[in-house]
Scaffold this motif. Structure first.
Motif, PDB file in Angstrom:
ATOM      1  N   ILE A 189       8.742   7.575   4.369  1.00 23.45           N
ATOM      2  CA  ILE A 189       8.063   6.888   3.416  1.00 23.45           C
ATOM      3  C   ILE A 189       8.904   5.637   4.448  1.00 23.45           C
ATOM      4  CG2 ILE A 189      10.352   7.144   1.573  1.00 23.45           C
ATOM      5  CD1 ILE A 189       8.029   7.082   0.095  1.00 23.45           C
ATOM      6  N   ARG A 190      10.354   5.341   4.211  1.00 28.28           N
ATOM      7  CA  ARG A 190      11.201   4.353   4.538  1.00 28.28           C
ATOM      8  C   ARG A 190      10.515   4.023   5.888  1.00 28.28           C
ATOM      9  NH1 ARG A 190      15.803   2.590   7.916  1.00 28.28           N
ATOM     10  NH2 ARG A 190      16.729   0.635   6.458  1.00 28.28           N
ATOM     11  N   SER A 191      10.287   4.274   6.872  1.00 28.24           N
ATOM     12  CA  SER A 191       9.495   3.757   8.090  1.00 28.24           C
ATOM     13  C   SER A 191       7.727   3.506   7.326  1.00 28.24           C
ATOM     14  CB  SER A 191       9.568   4.872   8.739  1.00 28.24           C
ATOM     15  OG  SER A 191      11.221   5.154   9.705  1.00 28.24           O
ATOM     16  N   PHE A 192       7.397   4.290   7.026  1.00 29.05           N
ATOM     17  CA  PHE A 192       6.269   3.695   6.244  1.00 29.05           C
ATOM     18  C   PHE A 192       5.783   2.396   6.003  1.00 29.05           C
ATOM     19  CE2 PHE A 192       2.708   3.458   3.202  1.00 29.05           C
ATOM     20  CZ  PHE A 192       1.496   3.095   4.208  1.00 29.05           C
ATOM     21  N   PHE A 193       6.599   2.077   4.319  1.00 28.98           N
ATOM     22  CA  PHE A 193       7.178   0.622   3.782  1.00 28.98           C
ATOM     23  C   PHE A 193       7.917  -0.372   4.829  1.00 28.98           C
ATOM     24  CE2 PHE A 193       7.138   2.927  -0.209  1.00 28.98           C
ATOM     25  CZ  PHE A 193       5.590   2.562  -1.173  1.00 28.98           C
ATOM     26  N   LEU A 194       8.657   0.285   6.130  1.00 29.54           N
ATOM     27  CA  LEU A 194       8.094  -1.052   6.786  1.00 29.54           C
ATOM     28  C   LEU A 194       7.220  -1.380   7.726  1.00 29.54           C
ATOM     29  CD1 LEU A 194      10.939  -2.626   8.479  1.00 29.54           C
ATOM     30  CD2 LEU A 194      11.438  -1.145   9.242  1.00 29.54           C
ATOM     31  N   ARG A 195       6.290  -0.792   8.114  1.00 36.03           N
ATOM     32  CA  ARG A 195       5.986  -0.944   8.624  1.00 36.03           C
ATOM     33  C   ARG A 195       4.835  -1.983   7.817  1.00 36.03           C
ATOM     34  NH1 ARG A 195       5.962   4.172  10.543  1.00 36.03           N
ATOM     35  NH2 ARG A 195       3.979   4.940   9.195  1.00 36.03           N
ATOM     36  N   GLU A 196       4.191  -1.687   6.866  1.00 36.10           N
ATOM     37  CA  GLU A 196       3.475  -2.048   5.757  1.00 36.10           C
ATOM     38  C   GLU A 196       3.713  -3.576   5.646  1.00 36.10           C
ATOM     39  OE1 GLU A 196      -0.163  -1.364   4.255  1.00 36.10           O
ATOM     40  OE2 GLU A 196       0.258   0.445   5.588  1.00 36.10           O
ATOM     41  N   ASP A 224       2.480  -7.764   6.280  1.00 33.07           N
ATOM     42  CA  ASP A 224       2.276  -8.496   5.289  1.00 33.07           C
ATOM     43  C   ASP A 224       3.434  -9.346   5.217  1.00 33.07           C
ATOM     44  OD1 ASP A 224       0.436  -8.759   2.909  1.00 33.07           O
ATOM     45  OD2 ASP A 224       1.989  -8.169   1.733  1.00 33.07           O
ATOM     46  N   ASP A 225       3.351  -9.794   6.108  1.00 35.66           N
ATOM     47  CA  ASP A 225       4.590 -10.733   6.368  1.00 35.66           C
ATOM     48  C   ASP A 225       5.460 -10.983   6.067  1.00 35.66           C
ATOM     49  OD1 ASP A 225       2.699 -11.532   8.524  1.00 35.66           O
ATOM     50  OD2 ASP A 225       1.863 -13.042   6.832  1.00 35.66           O
ATOM     51  N   TRP A 226       6.218  -9.725   4.867  1.00 35.08           N
ATOM     52  CA  TRP A 226       7.271  -9.829   4.401  1.00 35.08           C
ATOM     53  C   TRP A 226       8.771  -9.208   6.092  1.00 35.08           C
ATOM     54  CZ3 TRP A 226       8.731  -9.207  -0.948  1.00 35.08           C
ATOM     55  CH2 TRP A 226       8.132  -9.540  -1.349  1.00 35.08           C
ATOM     56  N   ARG A 227      10.360 -10.171   5.460  1.00 43.63           N
ATOM     57  CA  ARG A 227      10.971  -9.869   6.555  1.00 43.63           C
ATOM     58  C   ARG A 227      12.631  -9.391   6.224  1.00 43.63           C
ATOM     59  NH1 ARG A 227      12.890 -16.096   7.728  1.00 43.63           N
ATOM     60  NH2 ARG A 227      12.656 -16.153   5.390  1.00 43.63           N
ATOM     61  N   LEU A 228      12.981  -9.168   6.550  1.00 47.23           N
ATOM     62  CA  LEU A 228      13.789  -8.373   6.423  1.00 47.23           C
ATOM     63  C   LEU A 228      15.355  -9.712   6.178  1.00 47.23           C
ATOM     64  CD1 LEU A 228      14.366  -5.530   9.494  1.00 47.23           C
ATOM     65  CD2 LEU A 228      13.852  -5.313   7.333  1.00 47.23           C
ATOM     66  N   GLN A 229      15.983  -8.601   4.742  1.00 40.49           N
ATOM     67  CA  GLN A 229      17.149  -9.018   4.364  1.00 40.49           C
ATOM     68  C   GLN A 229      18.636  -8.889   5.027  1.00 40.49           C
ATOM     69  OE1 GLN A 229      17.696  -9.245   0.379  1.00 40.49           O
ATOM     70  NE2 GLN A 229      15.723 -10.177  -0.374  1.00 40.49           N
ATOM     71  N   GLY A 230      18.329  -9.676   6.578  1.00 42.74           N
ATOM     72  CA  GLY A 230      19.701  -9.442   6.808  1.00 42.74           C
ATOM     73  C   GLY A 230      19.069  -8.337   7.908  1.00 42.74           C
ATOM     74  N   ALA A 231      20.341  -7.696   8.692  1.00 39.83           N
ATOM     75  CA  ALA A 231      20.481  -6.788  10.180  1.00 39.83           C
ATOM     76  C   ALA A 231      19.542  -5.678   9.151  1.00 39.83           C
ATOM     77  CB  ALA A 231      21.121  -6.659  10.817  1.00 39.83           C
ATOM     78  N   LEU A 232      18.579  -4.993  10.129  1.00 44.30           N
ATOM     79  CA  LEU A 232      18.087  -3.548   9.242  1.00 44.30           C
ATOM     80  C   LEU A 232      19.145  -2.081   9.522  1.00 44.30           C
ATOM     81  CD1 LEU A 232      15.359  -1.556   9.290  1.00 44.30           C
ATOM     82  CD2 LEU A 232      15.687  -0.925  10.675  1.00 44.30           C
ATOM     83  N   SER A 233      18.891  -1.947   8.050  1.00 51.71           N
ATOM     84  CA  SER A 233      20.003  -0.673   8.262  1.00 51.71           C
ATOM     85  C   SER A 233      20.033   0.655   8.478  1.00 51.71           C
ATOM     86  CB  SER A 233      20.400  -1.050   6.150  1.00 51.71           C
ATOM     87  OG  SER A 233      21.963   0.491   5.956  1.00 51.71           O
ATOM     88  N   ALA A 263       0.835  -1.087   0.204  1.00 51.33           N
ATOM     89  CA  ALA A 263       0.225   0.266  -0.341  1.00 51.33           C
ATOM     90  C   ALA A 263       0.614   1.158  -0.565  1.00 51.33           C
ATOM     91  CB  ALA A 263      -1.147  -0.181   1.735  1.00 51.33           C
ATOM     92  N   LEU A 264       0.317   2.480  -0.969  1.00 48.59           N
ATOM     93  CA  LEU A 264       0.920   3.036  -0.563  1.00 48.59           C
ATOM     94  C   LEU A 264       0.750   4.194  -0.039  1.00 48.59           C
ATOM     95  CD1 LEU A 264       1.453   4.441  -4.887  1.00 48.59           C
ATOM     96  CD2 LEU A 264       3.065   2.768  -3.355  1.00 48.59           C
ATOM     97  N   PRO A 265       1.818   5.489   0.883  1.00 42.67           N
ATOM     98  CA  PRO A 265       1.524   6.510   1.846  1.00 42.67           C
ATOM     99  C   PRO A 265       0.288   7.200   0.807  1.00 42.67           C
ATOM    100  CG  PRO A 265       3.309   6.548   0.968  1.00 42.67           C
ATOM    101  CD  PRO A 265       3.478   5.371   0.782  1.00 42.67           C
ATOM    102  N   GLY A 266      -0.121   8.446   1.963  1.00 43.29           N
ATOM    103  CA  GLY A 266      -1.265   9.146   1.310  1.00 43.29           C
ATOM    104  C   GLY A 266       0.078  10.397   0.648  1.00 43.29           C
ATOM    105  N   GLN A 267      -0.149  11.338   0.108  1.00 40.72           N
ATOM    106  CA  GLN A 267       1.121  12.470  -0.687  1.00 40.72           C
ATOM    107  C   GLN A 267       1.490  11.773  -1.322  1.00 40.72           C
ATOM    108  OE1 GLN A 267       1.508  14.362   2.638  1.00 40.72           O
ATOM    109  NE2 GLN A 267       0.498  15.863   1.707  1.00 40.72           N
ATOM    110  N   THR A 268       1.428   9.956  -2.278  1.00 40.56           N
ATOM    111  CA  THR A 268       2.388   9.947  -3.486  1.00 40.56           C
ATOM    112  C   THR A 268       2.053   8.842  -4.164  1.00 40.56           C
ATOM    113  OG1 THR A 268       3.428   8.539  -0.878  1.00 40.56           O
ATOM    114  CG2 THR A 268       3.809   7.710  -2.628  1.00 40.56           C
ATOM    115  N   GLN A 269       2.796   8.473  -5.419  1.00 41.28           N
ATOM    116  CA  GLN A 269       2.203   8.858  -7.135  1.00 41.28           C
ATOM    117  C   GLN A 269       3.163   8.036  -7.676  1.00 41.28           C
ATOM    118  OE1 GLN A 269       1.334  11.570  -9.474  1.00 41.28           O
ATOM    119  NE2 GLN A 269       3.221  13.153  -8.684  1.00 41.28           N
TER     120      GLN A 269
END
Length: 221
Positions: free
Chosen positions: A165-172, A176-185, A131-137
């Motif tokens: 926007i990085r924080s938003f996508f990480l929450r989303e 949705d069951d996505w996992r980080l590849q390695g440690a969070l940079s 999902a995209l945050p508001g004010q994003t196209q």
């Protein structure tokens, strides 16, 4: 921002399957001696069917231009050329078809991509990956498919900062069951995720006038 910008990501999505839409999407004829290799079995640019091949051959620049100009006019098309620094972009408008060749010199060889899309084709709307945050196209989107192999590149623009926007996508993604590849940079410029046979890479950059730009690369194998 469209095909020319997204073309740089083709090597990440390319496969070796043969073209499935050759009859419906005729490519700009190349000079004798040039070879071509399909990028993917099926492709869409902003939801519209697209056909792209990698091209290569040996020719003098002036001979290559003359032959491409001749073949365009022979098809009843209109030839145009644009300089992109070391690279060149040529187009041939032939009825509903927009045919382009983007090329450069590499070790004495002419290398590049040839593409075609039907301007009258109906666009499809793919399901969003996140999902995209508001004010994003979505500025532009390139999708590929080779059997069960699928890929997508999206260019996004937002009024949010890269960190926001990085924080938003990480929450989303986490929801949705996505996992980080390695440690969070700690760097706010990239996010790499995985879920089963899917991978998702996001690169974030700040825009000069404020806000951010994001490139999203999704693959399913």
């Amino acid at each position: 921002m469209g095909w020319i910008y997204l073309a740089r990501f083709l090597p990440l999505l390319s496969c070796a399957a043969g073209p499935a839409w050759a009859a419906d999407l005729p490519l700009w004829p190349l000079p004798d001696g040039f070879s071509s290799r399909p990028v993917a079995e099926r492709m869409w640019l902003n939801g519209v069917p697209l056909r792209v091949v990698f091209i290569g051959g040996v020719s003098r620049e002036e001979d290559f231009q003359r032959e491409m100009d001749r073949s365009c006019r022979q098809e009843g098309g209109r030839f145009r050329q644009i300089s992109l620094g070391r690279k060149h972009l040529w187009s041939c408008m032939d009825g509903p078809y927009s045919q382009t060749v983007r090329w450069h010199l590499e070790g004495g060889r002419i290398m590049g991509e040839s593409s075609v899309l039907n301007l009258n084709a109906k666009a499809k709307t793919p399901a969003p990956i996140l999902a995209l945050p508001g004010q994003t196209q979505v500025l532009s989107e390139l999708e590929t498919q080779d059997g069960s192999l699928r890929g997508r590149v999206e260019a996004l623009q937002s009024s949010l900062s890269p960190a926001q926007i990085r924080s938003f996508f990480l929450r989303e993604a986490t929801a949705d069951d996505w996992r980080l590849q390695g440690a969070l940079s700690e760097k706010m410029t990239r996010l790499a995720l995985e879920k089963g046979r899917e991978s998702l890479d996001l690169a974030f950059s700040a825009r000069p006038m404020g806000g951010s730009q994001t490139v999203l690369i999704w693959q399913k194998r």
